[in-house]
Structures are given as C-alpha cells and as structure tokens.
Motif scaffolding. Structure first.
Motif, PDB file in Angstrom:
ATOM      1  N   LEU A  92       0.826  -1.209   0.000  1.00 15.20           N
ATOM      2  CA  LEU A  92       0.000   0.000   0.000  1.00 15.20           C
ATOM      3  C   LEU A  92       0.859   1.257   0.000  1.00 15.20           C
ATOM      4  N   ALA A  93       0.338   2.300  -0.623  1.00  8.46           N
ATOM      5  CA  ALA A  93       0.870   3.652  -0.479  1.00  8.46           C
ATOM      6  C   ALA A  93      -0.312   4.533  -0.076  1.00  8.46           C
ATOM      7  N   VAL A  94      -0.041   5.559   0.719  1.00  6.96           N
ATOM      8  CA  VAL A  94      -1.115   6.415   1.217  1.00  6.96           C
ATOM      9  C   VAL A  94      -0.766   7.878   0.994  1.00  6.96           C
ATOM     10  N   ALA A  95      -1.782   8.717   1.020  1.00  7.80           N
ATOM     11  CA  ALA A  95      -1.612  10.170   0.966  1.00  7.80           C
ATOM     12  C   ALA A  95      -2.176  10.729   2.261  1.00  7.80           C
ATOM     13  N   ILE A  96      -1.310  10.873   3.248  1.00  7.73           N
ATOM     14  CA  ILE A  96      -1.734  11.375   4.559  1.00  7.73           C
ATOM     15  C   ILE A  96      -2.038  12.865   4.422  1.00  7.73           C
ATOM     16  N   PRO A  97      -3.166  13.308   4.959  1.00  7.27           N
ATOM     17  CA  PRO A  97      -3.536  14.725   4.831  1.00  7.27           C
ATOM     18  C   PRO A  97      -2.478  15.651   5.429  1.00  7.27           C
ATOM     19  N   ALA A  98      -2.294  16.814   4.822  1.00  5.63           N
ATOM     20  CA  ALA A  98      -1.359  17.812   5.335  1.00  5.63           C
ATOM     21  C   ALA A  98      -1.700  18.137   6.787  1.00  5.63           C
ATOM     22  N   GLY A  99      -0.666  18.364   7.584  1.00  4.72           N
ATOM     23  CA  GLY A  99      -0.865  18.663   9.005  1.00  4.72           C
ATOM     24  C   GLY A  99      -1.044  17.420   9.855  1.00  4.72           C
ATOM     25  N   HIS A 100      -0.899  16.243   9.238  1.00  5.35           N
ATOM     26  CA  HIS A 100      -1.041  14.974   9.955  1.00  5.35           C
ATOM     27  C   HIS A 100       0.161  14.087   9.663  1.00  5.35           C
ATOM     28  N   GLU A 101       0.363  13.095  10.495  1.00  7.98           N
ATOM     29  CA  GLU A 101       1.391  12.088  10.283  1.00  7.98           C
ATOM     30  C   GLU A 101       0.754  10.723  10.470  1.00  7.98           C
ATOM     31  N   GLY A 102       1.375   9.719   9.887  1.00 13.34           N
ATOM     32  CA  GLY A 102       0.998   8.348  10.158  1.00 13.34           C
ATOM     33  C   GLY A 102       1.944   7.806  11.213  1.00 13.34           C
ATOM     34  N   GLN A 103       1.397   7.230  12.270  1.00 14.44           N
ATOM     35  CA  GLN A 103       2.215   6.608  13.306  1.00 14.44           C
ATOM     36  C   GLN A 103       2.045   5.095  13.188  1.00 14.44           C
ATOM     37  N   VAL A 104       3.154   4.379  12.982  1.00 13.46           N
ATOM     38  CA  VAL A 104       3.123   2.925  12.886  1.00 13.46           C
ATOM     39  C   VAL A 104       3.518   2.379  14.246  1.00 13.46           C
ATOM     40  N   ARG A 105       2.602   1.638  14.841  1.00 16.05           N
ATOM     41  CA  ARG A 105       2.786   1.131  16.210  1.00 16.05           C
ATOM     42  C   ARG A 105       2.632  -0.383  16.238  1.00 16.05           C
ATOM     43  N   PRO A 106       3.199  -1.006  17.268  1.00 20.69           N
ATOM     44  CA  PRO A 106       3.067  -2.460  17.389  1.00 20.69           C
ATOM     45  C   PRO A 106       1.626  -2.881  17.645  1.00 20.69           C
ATOM     46  N   ARG A 107       1.339  -4.127  17.307  1.00 25.01           N
ATOM     47  CA  ARG A 107       0.080  -4.760  17.711  1.00 25.01           C
ATOM     48  C   ARG A 107       0.369  -5.502  19.000  1.00 25.01           C
ATOM     49  N   SER A 108      -0.382  -5.190  20.039  1.00 24.61           N
ATOM     50  CA  SER A 108      -0.102  -5.777  21.349  1.00 24.61           C
ATOM     51  C   SER A 108      -0.250  -7.297  21.340  1.00 24.61           C
ATOM     52  N   GLY A 109      -1.248  -7.812  20.623  1.00 22.26           N
ATOM     53  CA  GLY A 109      -1.442  -9.262  20.578  1.00 22.26           C
ATOM     54  C   GLY A 109      -0.275  -9.975  19.931  1.00 22.26           C
ATOM     55  N   LEU A 110       0.259  -9.419  18.857  1.00 21.01           N
ATOM     56  CA  LEU A 110       1.408 -10.019  18.183  1.00 21.01           C
ATOM     57  C   LEU A 110       2.623  -9.986  19.107  1.00 21.01           C
ATOM     58  N   ALA A 111       2.810  -8.889  19.813  1.00 20.90           N
ATOM     59  CA  ALA A 111       3.956  -8.756  20.709  1.00 20.90           C
ATOM     60  C   ALA A 111       3.885  -9.747  21.865  1.00 20.90           C
ATOM     61  N   VAL A 112       2.727  -9.892  22.484  1.00 17.12           N
ATOM     62  CA  VAL A 112       2.625 -10.769  23.647  1.00 17.12           C
ATOM     63  C   VAL A 112       2.692 -12.244  23.251  1.00 17.12           C
ATOM     64  N   LYS A 113       2.153 -12.588  22.092  1.00 20.70           N
ATOM     65  CA  LYS A 113       2.139 -13.997  21.662  1.00 20.70           C
ATOM     66  C   LYS A 113       3.462 -14.442  21.065  1.00 20.70           C
ATOM     67  N   THR A 114       4.166 -13.553  20.349  1.00 24.06           N
ATOM     68  CA  THR A 114       5.338 -13.974  19.584  1.00 24.06           C
ATOM     69  C   THR A 114       6.628 -13.233  19.928  1.00 24.06           C
ATOM     70  N   GLY A 115       6.530 -12.088  20.584  1.00 23.55           N
ATOM     71  CA  GLY A 115       7.710 -11.260  20.832  1.00 23.55           C
ATOM     72  C   GLY A 115       8.045 -10.345  19.670  1.00 23.55           C
ATOM     73  N   ILE A 116       7.196 -10.313  18.632  1.00 18.45           N
ATOM     74  CA  ILE A 116       7.435  -9.440  17.474  1.00 18.45           C
ATOM     75  C   ILE A 116       6.856  -8.062  17.752  1.00 18.45           C
ATOM     76  N   THR A 117       7.671  -7.042  17.496  1.00 23.47           N
ATOM     77  CA  THR A 117       7.233  -5.672  17.712  1.00 23.47           C
ATOM     78  C   THR A 117       7.807  -4.773  16.615  1.00 23.47           C
ATOM     79  N   VAL A 118       7.367  -3.530  16.590  1.00 24.93           N
ATOM     80  CA  VAL A 118       7.878  -2.543  15.637  1.00 24.93           C
ATOM     81  C   VAL A 118       9.164  -1.968  16.225  1.00 24.93           C
ATOM     82  N   LEU A 119      10.249  -2.085  15.479  1.00 22.81           N
ATOM     83  CA  LEU A 119      11.568  -1.705  15.993  1.00 22.81           C
ATOM     84  C   LEU A 119      11.688  -0.211  16.244  1.00 22.81           C
ATOM     85  N   ASN A 120      11.234   0.612  15.344  1.00 24.00           N
ATOM     86  CA  ASN A 120      11.354   2.065  15.503  1.00 24.00           C
ATOM     87  C   ASN A 120      10.035   2.664  15.954  1.00 24.00           C
ATOM     88  N   SER A 121       9.470   2.105  16.991  1.00 24.83           N
ATOM     89  CA  SER A 121       8.118   2.453  17.413  1.00 24.83           C
ATOM     90  C   SER A 121       8.072   3.753  18.197  1.00 24.83           C
TER      91      SER A 121
END
Length: 156
Positions: free
Chosen positions: A60-89
C-alpha cells in the motif's frame, strides 16, 4: 470524532484478497496493516529468527492529509504472543511520503517466528502535529522539575 479520508493506492505487489486498513471497532484508534509478502514467500511465510529484523511490505501507499502524520505502532497481541514488535516504534510516515508503507519488525522472542502473508503486523494511526520554528534563547523559563531527568519525579 474527527473523520478524515485516507487515500490509498494498491501497489503492483498488493494481493487484492487482503483486507484494507480499517478501524476494527468504533473505539479503535489504529487501523491494522497487513504483511503483503512477495509471491515466492507467500506459501512458506517470512521467518524472523530471535533478534532478527525485517522491513515487511504492505503493498500500500497512502496520501496522509497535510498537518497529519501516520504513526506505525506495534500490535499488542502479536507482541505478547510472539515477541514481534515494531523496531522504531512509533515509526513516522510524513504527509509528503508516497512510497510503499513498510513496517520494520523485530523478533524479541527466543524462538523463530513465521509471519504469514496477510497477517496483521502493525497499527496505523493518523494524528495531527504542529511544526515548530527553532529560536535560540539565552535562558529557558523555570519549572518545578527543572533539569531533573529519569527517575526525578519519583519513578524508581
């Protein structure tokens, strides 16, 4: 509630069977992003060894509206079940970026983990921000805390 429109482009590598990002419940702040693996990796998945990291495509590619940012965050369920998280969170997607959304994941667990094609790997939150103009001053205003850093407010 503020409702924004988020223009999304499905890239060539996107699997049209994948769900688009959406708020799963009325109270969800984030929209789930899914792994869009290369066709040759879809059957076996993406293996992340302990402490291994990967830049996982979403197709996917997106066009985030001006004056806004997209924040990519971990999914808590994935982190607790597998230990996988977003590195630059949280990862930041600027409003002028038009490339593919990719998520930098790390396996902090003790075992290999396999990510499946289409698996929910992170959350995307669209948030407003303010820009700042830097001004050099000779002295900052005083506060009760002053220069107290880590642990200075009673947190041990």
């Amino acid at each position: 509630m503020n409702m924004l429109t988020l223009p999304v482009t499905l890239l060539e590598n996107h699997d049209h069977a994948l769900d688009l990002p959406r708020h799963e419940t009325p109270g969800s702040a984030g929209m789930d992003l899914r792994a869009c693996l290369a066709s040759e990796d879809r059957a076996r998945g993406l293996i992340l060894p302990p402490m291994g990291r990967a830049l996982v495509p979403t197709g996917l590619a997106v066009a985030i509206p001006a004056g806004h940012e997209g924040q990519v965050r971990p999914r808590s369920g994935l982190a607790v079940k597998t230990g996988i998280t977003v590195l630059n969170s949280p990862g930041t997607i600027d409003s002028d970026y038009r490339g593919e959304l990719r998520v930098l994941l790390i396996n902090l667990g003790a075992e290999n983990q396999t990510l499946a094609h289409g698996e929910r790997i992170a959350q995307l939150i669209i948030a407003p921000y303010a820009t700042s103009e830097v001004q050099v001053v000779t002295k900052l205003d005083d506060t009760d805390r002053g220069g107290g850093g880590f642990g200075s407010t009673g947190v041990q």
